[in-house]
Design a protein around this motif. Structure first.
Motif, PDB file in Angstrom:
ATOM      1  N   GLU A  64       0.836  -1.198   0.000  1.00  0.00           N
ATOM      2  CA  GLU A  64       0.000   0.000   0.000  1.00  0.00           C
ATOM      3  C   GLU A  64       0.870   1.247   0.000  1.00  0.00           C
ATOM      4  OE1 GLU A  64      -3.573   0.450   2.775  1.00  0.00           O
ATOM      5  OE2 GLU A  64      -2.353  -1.069   3.755  1.00  0.00           O
ATOM      6  N   ARG A  80      -3.717   7.999  -2.070  1.00  0.00           N
ATOM      7  CA  ARG A  80      -3.420   6.642  -1.594  1.00  0.00           C
ATOM      8  C   ARG A  80      -3.752   5.608  -2.668  1.00  0.00           C
ATOM      9  NH1 ARG A  80      -7.965   3.580  -0.320  1.00  0.00           N
ATOM     10  NH2 ARG A  80      -6.559   1.970   0.385  1.00  0.00           N
ATOM     11  N   GLY A  81      -3.244   4.406  -2.457  1.00  0.00           N
ATOM     12  CA  GLY A  81      -3.545   3.322  -3.377  1.00  0.00           C
ATOM     13  C   GLY A  81      -2.846   2.043  -2.955  1.00  0.00           C
ATOM     14  N   VAL A  82      -3.018   1.027  -3.787  1.00  0.00           N
ATOM     15  CA  VAL A  82      -2.392  -0.274  -3.550  1.00  0.00           C
ATOM     16  C   VAL A  82      -1.592  -0.666  -4.784  1.00  0.00           C
ATOM     17  CG1 VAL A  82      -3.958  -1.225  -1.807  1.00  0.00           C
ATOM     18  CG2 VAL A  82      -4.617  -1.313  -4.201  1.00  0.00           C
ATOM     19  N   PHE A  83      -0.520  -1.401  -4.548  1.00  0.00           N
ATOM     20  CA  PHE A  83       0.299  -1.904  -5.654  1.00  0.00           C
ATOM     21  C   PHE A  83      -0.205  -3.286  -6.065  1.00  0.00           C
ATOM     22  CE2 PHE A  83       3.211   0.932  -3.315  1.00  0.00           C
ATOM     23  CZ  PHE A  83       3.521   1.815  -4.332  1.00  0.00           C
ATOM     24  N   THR A  95      -3.256   1.223  -7.985  1.00  0.00           N
ATOM     25  CA  THR A  95      -4.443   2.072  -7.964  1.00  0.00           C
ATOM     26  C   THR A  95      -4.039   3.453  -7.460  1.00  0.00           C
ATOM     27  OG1 THR A  95      -5.043   1.394  -5.715  1.00  0.00           O
ATOM     28  CG2 THR A  95      -5.959   0.103  -7.541  1.00  0.00           C
ATOM     29  N   GLU A  97      -5.853   7.220  -5.891  1.00  0.00           N
ATOM     30  CA  GLU A  97      -7.047   7.950  -5.454  1.00  0.00           C
ATOM     31  C   GLU A  97      -6.615   9.243  -4.756  1.00  0.00           C
ATOM     32  OE1 GLU A  97      -9.078   6.118  -2.127  1.00  0.00           O
ATOM     33  OE2 GLU A  97     -11.017   6.791  -2.855  1.00  0.00           O
ATOM     34  N   LYS A 102     -13.021  10.932  -2.799  1.00  0.00           N
ATOM     35  CA  LYS A 102     -13.027   9.524  -2.373  1.00  0.00           C
ATOM     36  C   LYS A 102     -13.957   8.669  -3.229  1.00  0.00           C
ATOM     37  CE  LYS A 102     -12.034   7.554   2.021  1.00  0.00           C
ATOM     38  NZ  LYS A 102     -10.911   6.990   1.306  1.00  0.00           N
ATOM     39  N   VAL A 105     -11.404   6.292  -8.301  1.00  0.00           N
ATOM     40  CA  VAL A 105     -10.130   5.581  -8.290  1.00  0.00           C
ATOM     41  C   VAL A 105      -9.718   5.290  -9.728  1.00  0.00           C
ATOM     42  CG1 VAL A 105      -8.949   3.498  -7.459  1.00  0.00           C
ATOM     43  CG2 VAL A 105     -10.764   4.536  -6.082  1.00  0.00           C
ATOM     44  N   SER A 106      -8.428   5.391 -10.001  1.00  0.00           N
ATOM     45  CA  SER A 106      -7.935   4.993 -11.321  1.00  0.00           C
ATOM     46  C   SER A 106      -6.898   3.888 -11.168  1.00  0.00           C
ATOM     47  CB  SER A 106      -7.352   6.197 -12.063  1.00  0.00           C
ATOM     48  OG  SER A 106      -6.314   6.785 -11.321  1.00  0.00           O
TER      49      SER A 106
ATOM     50  N   GLY B  62      -6.404  -2.379   1.306  1.00  0.00           N
ATOM     51  CA  GLY B  62      -4.986  -2.712   1.371  1.00  0.00           C
ATOM     52  C   GLY B  62      -4.691  -4.200   1.422  1.00  0.00           C
ATOM     53  N   VAL B  82      -5.725  -6.924  -5.536  1.00  0.00           N
ATOM     54  CA  VAL B  82      -5.609  -6.219  -4.261  1.00  0.00           C
ATOM     55  C   VAL B  82      -6.895  -5.427  -4.035  1.00  0.00           C
ATOM     56  CG1 VAL B  82      -3.100  -6.005  -4.037  1.00  0.00           C
ATOM     57  CG2 VAL B  82      -4.310  -4.429  -5.533  1.00  0.00           C
ATOM     58  N   HIS B  84      -8.439  -2.150  -3.049  1.00  0.00           N
ATOM     59  CA  HIS B  84      -8.174  -0.726  -2.833  1.00  0.00           C
ATOM     60  C   HIS B  84      -9.041  -0.208  -1.688  1.00  0.00           C
ATOM     61  CE1 HIS B  84      -7.222   3.445  -3.871  1.00  0.00           C
ATOM     62  NE2 HIS B  84      -8.469   3.678  -3.495  1.00  0.00           N
ATOM     63  N   GLU B  85     -10.289  -0.629  -1.663  1.00  0.00           N
ATOM     64  CA  GLU B  85     -11.210  -0.156  -0.621  1.00  0.00           C
ATOM     65  C   GLU B  85     -12.285  -1.196  -0.334  1.00  0.00           C
ATOM     66  OE1 GLU B  85     -13.187   3.837  -1.055  1.00  0.00           O
ATOM     67  OE2 GLU B  85     -14.992   2.677  -0.631  1.00  0.00           O
ATOM     68  N   ARG B  91     -19.535  -0.416  -0.648  1.00  0.00           N
ATOM     69  CA  ARG B  91     -18.671  -0.352  -1.815  1.00  0.00           C
ATOM     70  C   ARG B  91     -17.427  -1.195  -1.620  1.00  0.00           C
ATOM     71  NH1 ARG B  91     -17.560   5.669  -3.131  1.00  0.00           N
ATOM     72  NH2 ARG B  91     -16.015   5.461  -1.476  1.00  0.00           N
ATOM     73  N   ILE B  93     -13.749  -1.846  -3.918  1.00  0.00           N
ATOM     74  CA  ILE B  93     -12.968  -1.491  -5.110  1.00  0.00           C
ATOM     75  C   ILE B  93     -11.701  -2.339  -5.101  1.00  0.00           C
ATOM     76  CG2 ILE B  93     -11.819   0.376  -6.370  1.00  0.00           C
ATOM     77  CD1 ILE B  93     -13.592   2.385  -4.967  1.00  0.00           C
ATOM     78  N   THR B  95      -8.556  -4.643  -7.670  1.00  0.00           N
ATOM     79  CA  THR B  95      -7.989  -5.003  -8.972  1.00  0.00           C
ATOM     80  C   THR B  95      -8.278  -6.477  -9.240  1.00  0.00           C
ATOM     81  OG1 THR B  95      -5.833  -5.581  -8.025  1.00  0.00           O
ATOM     82  CG2 THR B  95      -6.139  -3.297  -8.729  1.00  0.00           C
ATOM     83  N   LEU B 107      -9.878  -2.888 -13.057  1.00  0.00           N
ATOM     84  CA  LEU B 107     -10.256  -2.284 -11.775  1.00  0.00           C
ATOM     85  C   LEU B 107     -11.764  -2.458 -11.626  1.00  0.00           C
ATOM     86  CD1 LEU B 107      -9.352  -0.436  -9.336  1.00  0.00           C
ATOM     87  CD2 LEU B 107     -10.119   1.489 -10.746  1.00  0.00           C
TER      88      LEU B 107
END
Lengths: 163, 163
Positions: A64, A80-83, A95, A97, A102, A105-106, B62, B82, B84-85, B91, B93, B95, B107
């Protein structure tokens, strides 16, 4: 740097993606490192005039990150995001954000290609949840921030600070 | 279930996304749980005739997941990603990657809405790195697998197995 390479930012009409392409005067291993080592990243990512505070940056598949850009008047912008995948020195997928929006997310895919003469091309694809989100990003003045960040990274390479 | 709700799968031409909509005869908390509790998920996700082995499923912002669908002849299809949220019960989110096509990542954003009479609508948006990737997913026979999975989840609700 006198003749800096061009940062190309393409957001085609009707698509929900942005593609950023940039070449650097440094070998791929070092460019990859500059993108994934938080001690280096905070010296170049984003526009000049901001201080980058890295709260967490666990650059491995499944890790993260969270960082904050702090402006001159103390204003804070947190991200923030996750790998999803860190595959050195070729590819990083994560990801992204902005915490001020909030839930928007991309997904970013960065590819690092070796070019002749120890140069490197980085191509970053960002896909968004909607065209509206993509357009919001394009309107957010990201262009100057991204370009300036790349110029700051050029300077780190010139000064031999990435090794 | 005699009158099962319809699974709607929309992949508009020229876009790099798929939107899946489905209603369930169960309250939102339970539907969210069925989507995020690996002990429940492995009882319904995917087509009939496969056994789902969950290697990892850390459903928190995470966290990571990895699972394998095993067919009758022992063929294996592994998926990972992973989170993300995870924002229960509204919700999720995350990958998503089929390991047979490494580097092709999407995503997924799942939204859980409360409907009258203790019913729930789930809308899942998947965005892909390209239209080609999106089209590959549409051609992969995902439609029958997704629809069958939802019917299996209906059965879990009918049998009172989600609580």
């Amino acid at each position: 740097m006198k003749n800096s390479n061009e940062t190309k930012i393409v957001g085609e009409a009707g698509k929900q993606e942005i593609i950023i392409t940039r070449e650097f005067e440094a070998p791929r291993e070092l460019v990859f490192k500059a993108y994934t080592d938080p001690e280096l990243l905070k010296q170049w990512l984003g526009p000049r005039g901001y201080q980058m505070q890295v709260e967490k940056f666990d650059a491995r598949s499944g890790g993260e990150y969270r960082y904050i850009h702090v402006g001159k008047n103390g204003e804070e912008y947190a991200f923030r995001g996750v790998f999803h995948e860190i595959n050195a020195p070729e590819r990083a997928i994560q990801t992204f954000e902005f915490e001020g929006a909030k839930g928007h997310v991309s997904l970013e895919t960065a590819r690092f290609e070796t070019l002749p003469d120890n140069r490197t091309r980085v191509t970053t694809l960002s896909v968004f949840q909607s065209i509206a989100d993509r357009d919001m990003m394009l309107r957010s003045n990201m262009e100057s921030g991204v370009t300036e960040g790349h110029e700051r990274l050029d300077e780190l390479f010139e000064q031999g600070l990435v090794n």
